[in-house]
Design a protein around this motif. Structure first.
Motif, short mmCIF file in Angstrom:
data_model
loop_
_atom_site.label_atom_id
_atom_site.label_comp_id
_atom_site.label_asym_id
_atom_site.label_seq_id
_atom_site.Cartn_x
_atom_site.Cartn_y
_atom_site.Cartn_z
N SER A 10 0.83 -1.20 0.00
CA SER A 10 0.00 0.00 0.00
C SER A 10 0.86 1.25 0.00
O SER A 10 0.58 2.21 -0.71
N GLN A 11 1.91 1.24 0.80
CA GLN A 11 2.82 2.38 0.84
C GLN A 11 3.49 2.57 -0.52
O GLN A 11 3.64 3.71 -0.99
N GLU A 12 3.89 1.46 -1.16
CA GLU A 12 4.48 1.56 -2.49
C GLU A 12 3.49 2.17 -3.48
O GLU A 12 3.85 2.99 -4.32
N ALA A 13 2.22 1.76 -3.38
CA ALA A 13 1.19 2.28 -4.28
C ALA A 13 0.98 3.77 -4.05
O ALA A 13 0.80 4.54 -5.01
N LEU A 14 1.02 4.22 -2.80
CA LEU A 14 0.86 5.64 -2.51
C LEU A 14 2.02 6.45 -3.08
O LEU A 14 1.82 7.53 -3.64
N GLU A 30 -4.69 12.30 -6.36
CA GLU A 30 -6.09 11.91 -6.16
C GLU A 30 -6.24 10.40 -6.04
O GLU A 30 -5.31 9.65 -6.34
N ALA A 31 -7.42 9.98 -5.64
CA ALA A 31 -7.72 8.55 -5.53
C ALA A 31 -7.53 7.85 -6.87
O ALA A 31 -7.14 6.68 -6.92
N LEU A 32 -7.76 8.57 -7.94
CA LEU A 32 -7.58 8.01 -9.29
C LEU A 32 -6.12 7.63 -9.53
O LEU A 32 -5.85 6.59 -10.14
N HIS A 33 -5.19 8.43 -9.04
CA HIS A 33 -3.77 8.09 -9.15
C HIS A 33 -3.46 6.81 -8.36
O HIS A 33 -2.72 5.94 -8.82
N LEU A 34 -4.04 6.73 -7.17
CA LEU A 34 -3.83 5.54 -6.34
C LEU A 34 -4.43 4.31 -7.01
O LEU A 34 -3.81 3.24 -7.04
N LEU A 35 -5.62 4.45 -7.59
CA LEU A 35 -6.24 3.33 -8.29
C LEU A 35 -5.36 2.86 -9.44
O LEU A 35 -5.15 1.65 -9.62
N ALA A 36 -4.82 3.81 -10.20
CA ALA A 36 -3.92 3.45 -11.31
C ALA A 36 -2.72 2.67 -10.79
O ALA A 36 -2.32 1.66 -11.38
N ALA A 37 -2.15 3.13 -9.69
CA ALA A 37 -0.98 2.46 -9.11
C ALA A 37 -1.34 1.06 -8.61
O ALA A 37 -0.58 0.10 -8.82
N LEU A 38 -2.48 0.92 -7.97
CA LEU A 38 -2.89 -0.39 -7.43
C LEU A 38 -3.18 -1.39 -8.54
O LEU A 38 -2.80 -2.57 -8.45
N VAL A 39 -3.84 -0.94 -9.59
CA VAL A 39 -4.16 -1.83 -10.71
C VAL A 39 -2.88 -2.28 -11.42
O VAL A 39 -2.80 -3.42 -11.89
N ALA A 40 -1.89 -1.42 -11.44
CA ALA A 40 -0.64 -1.74 -12.14
C ALA A 40 0.32 -2.59 -11.33
O ALA A 40 1.29 -3.11 -11.88
N GLN A 41 0.08 -2.76 -10.03
CA GLN A 41 0.97 -3.56 -9.19
C GLN A 41 0.89 -5.03 -9.59
O GLN A 41 -0.06 -5.71 -9.24
N GLN A 42 1.90 -5.50 -10.29
CA GLN A 42 1.89 -6.86 -10.81
C GLN A 42 1.77 -7.91 -9.70
O GLN A 42 1.10 -8.91 -9.87
N ASP A 43 2.42 -7.69 -8.59
CA ASP A 43 2.39 -8.68 -7.50
C ASP A 43 1.51 -8.22 -6.34
O ASP A 43 1.63 -8.69 -5.23
N GLY A 44 0.60 -7.29 -6.62
CA GLY A 44 -0.31 -6.78 -5.60
C GLY A 44 -1.61 -7.57 -5.55
O GLY A 44 -1.89 -8.41 -6.41
N VAL A 45 -2.42 -7.27 -4.56
CA VAL A 45 -3.68 -7.98 -4.37
C VAL A 45 -4.76 -7.49 -5.33
O VAL A 45 -5.65 -8.26 -5.71
N VAL A 46 -4.70 -6.24 -5.76
CA VAL A 46 -5.76 -5.69 -6.60
C VAL A 46 -5.90 -6.44 -7.93
O VAL A 46 -7.02 -6.82 -8.30
N PRO A 47 -4.81 -6.70 -8.66
CA PRO A 47 -4.97 -7.48 -9.88
C PRO A 47 -5.58 -8.87 -9.63
O PRO A 47 -6.37 -9.36 -10.45
N LEU A 48 -5.25 -9.48 -8.50
CA LEU A 48 -5.84 -10.78 -8.16
C LEU A 48 -7.34 -10.68 -7.94
O LEU A 48 -8.11 -11.52 -8.40
N ALA A 66 -7.63 7.25 -19.28
CA ALA A 66 -8.46 8.26 -19.93
C ALA A 66 -8.95 9.28 -18.91
O ALA A 66 -8.96 10.49 -19.18
N ALA A 67 -9.34 8.82 -17.73
CA ALA A 67 -9.80 9.73 -16.67
C ALA A 67 -8.64 10.60 -16.18
O ALA A 67 -8.84 11.79 -15.89
N LEU A 68 -7.45 10.04 -16.08
CA LEU A 68 -6.28 10.83 -15.66
C LEU A 68 -5.99 11.94 -16.65
O LEU A 68 -5.61 13.05 -16.27
N HIS A 69 -6.19 11.67 -17.93
CA HIS A 69 -5.94 12.68 -18.97
C HIS A 69 -6.91 13.85 -18.87
O HIS A 69 -6.61 14.94 -19.36
#
Length: 101
Positions: A10-14, A30-48, A66-69
């Motif tokens: 979580s700290q890495e994602a932040l 923003e939370a959108l940045h955090l969501l992008a980071a969590l989805v991209a974490q290859q070994d994180g729980v979110v992709p699972l 697209a939302a970030l843009h």
């Protein structure tokens, strides 16, 4: 925000969320940045979790991108602070009961 309460991932994602906001020239993290980071974490729980829910992570990542843009961009040196959406998400995370996995 009490960072020690969050897991290492979580700290890495932040930190990655902050980097994303900076790289895109956004004034706040923003939370959108955090969501992008969590989805991209290859070994994180979110992709699972996404995979288990039948959500295509790549498609979700494209929607997040697209939302970030659409977020406003600022010029020059900016001290990025957590935006309201991120502060609210972190408050809810801190208040949540731990989940056993």
């Amino acid at each position: 925000m009490a960072m020690p309460r969050f897991t290492e991932k979580s700290q890495e994602a932040l930190l990655e969320a902050e980097r994303l906001a900076e790289a895109r020239g956004h004034a706040s993290v923003e939370a959108l940045h955090l969501l992008a980071a969590l989805v991209a974490q290859q070994d994180g729980v979110v992709p699972l979790v996404l995979r288990a829910a039948g959500v295509e992570a790549a498609g979700l990542a494209r929607q997040i991108e697209a939302a970030l843009h659409r977020l406003p961009v600022v010029q020059g040196a900016v001290q990025r602070a957590p935006g309201e959406s991120l502060r609210a998400a972190l408050r809810r995370a801190e208040e949540a009961e731990p989940v056993a996995v």
